[in-house]
Design an enzyme around this catalytic site. Structure first.
Site, short mmCIF file in Angstrom:
data_model
loop_
_atom_site.label_atom_id
_atom_site.label_comp_id
_atom_site.label_asym_id
_atom_site.label_seq_id
_atom_site.Cartn_x
_atom_site.Cartn_y
_atom_site.Cartn_z
CG ASP A 163 -3.05 -9.84 -38.19
OD1 ASP A 163 -3.54 -10.40 -39.20
OD2 ASP A 163 -2.13 -9.00 -38.25
NE ARG A 164 -10.96 -12.96 -35.64
CZ ARG A 164 -11.29 -12.64 -36.90
NH1 ARG A 164 -10.75 -11.58 -37.48
NH2 ARG A 164 -12.17 -13.35 -37.57
CG PHE A 165 -2.87 -8.14 -31.17
CD1 PHE A 165 -2.56 -9.41 -30.71
CD2 PHE A 165 -2.23 -7.06 -30.59
CE1 PHE A 165 -1.61 -9.61 -29.73
CE2 PHE A 165 -1.27 -7.24 -29.60
CZ PHE A 165 -0.96 -8.52 -29.17
#
Length: 221
Positions: A199-201
């Site tokens: 999640d682009r974390f």
């Protein structure tokens, strides 16, 4: 006029997920950057990254405009990263003006990057010569044939320049190193390790050089 057969790029569909690697622990750095960098470099090569020592070198000139290009890292230790090039090239001129550079290793296949920033100074001639002697003869000829970054009229002219240099050096057993060729060491004061996250974390861990050595801290994605 646009070619009707060519469709515009759909950037919205150019999206992939991340999450190949376990979360990076700040403790993995051991108050330094070299060991983890070497481990990631080795793993990138074993997992199919072509030329994992390729790095995007960033410089800035007197006009304050940034410039990047890909070069090959030829050494990495506690002193920094080394690479070799024509010192009279555009990047050589910019390094002479600013004395600073950045380098990014984009190991996209393994969802990792390492970014390095710091002073970038010329290597001693003896160190440059030691590496020069390991280069293939054809690469040595090319260094004599090309005035890197200078304009040229055509491919044919380039081919001619190489042929002239090759003929001139044909009877030279050990080709000397040109005065305009040499190496640099990028001595980092900042190194960032990046891993793709779900999640682009993303994972981001930063190493900063200070008077007492290195400090390590996690950054928000």
């Amino acid at each position: 006029m646009e070619d009707p057969a060519l469709e515009p790029a759909d950037f919205d569909t150019m999206r992939v997920g991340y999450g190949l690697n376990a979360s990076l622990d700040v403790g993995d750095l051991h108050d330094d950057w070299v060991a983890l960098f070497a481990s990631w470099l080795d793993e990138a090569g074993r997992r199919g990254v072509r030329e994992p020592n390729a790095m995007v070198l960033g410089t800035i000139g007197a006009d304050r405009r940034p410039s990047t290009r890909t070069v090959l890292c030829k050494g990495a230790d506690e002193r920094g990263l080394t690479f070799f090039t024509t010192t009279s090239s555009r990047k050589g001129a910019q390094l002479a003006q600013s004395g600073y550079a950045s380098a990014t290793f984009p190991w996209l296949v393994v969802e990792r990057q390492v970014h390095v920033e710091g002073e970038c100074r010329p290597l001693d001639r003896a160190d440059c010569l030691a590496y020069w002697r390991t280069r293939p003869r054809g690469s040595q000829v090319a260094a004599w044939a090309s005035e890197q970054s200078q304009p040229v009229e055509s491919v044919e002219e380039l081919t001619s320049l190489y042929a002239i240099a090759e003929k001139r050096l044909a009877d030279v057993e050990e080709i000397p190193m040109p005065d305009r060729w040499g190496g640099y060491r990028l001595r980092p004061d900042r190194v960032e390790f990046w891993q793709g996250g779900r999640d682009r974390f993303h994972d981001r861990v930063e190493c900063l050089r200070g008077d007492g050595g290195w400090t390590v801290r996690r950054l928000q994605p």
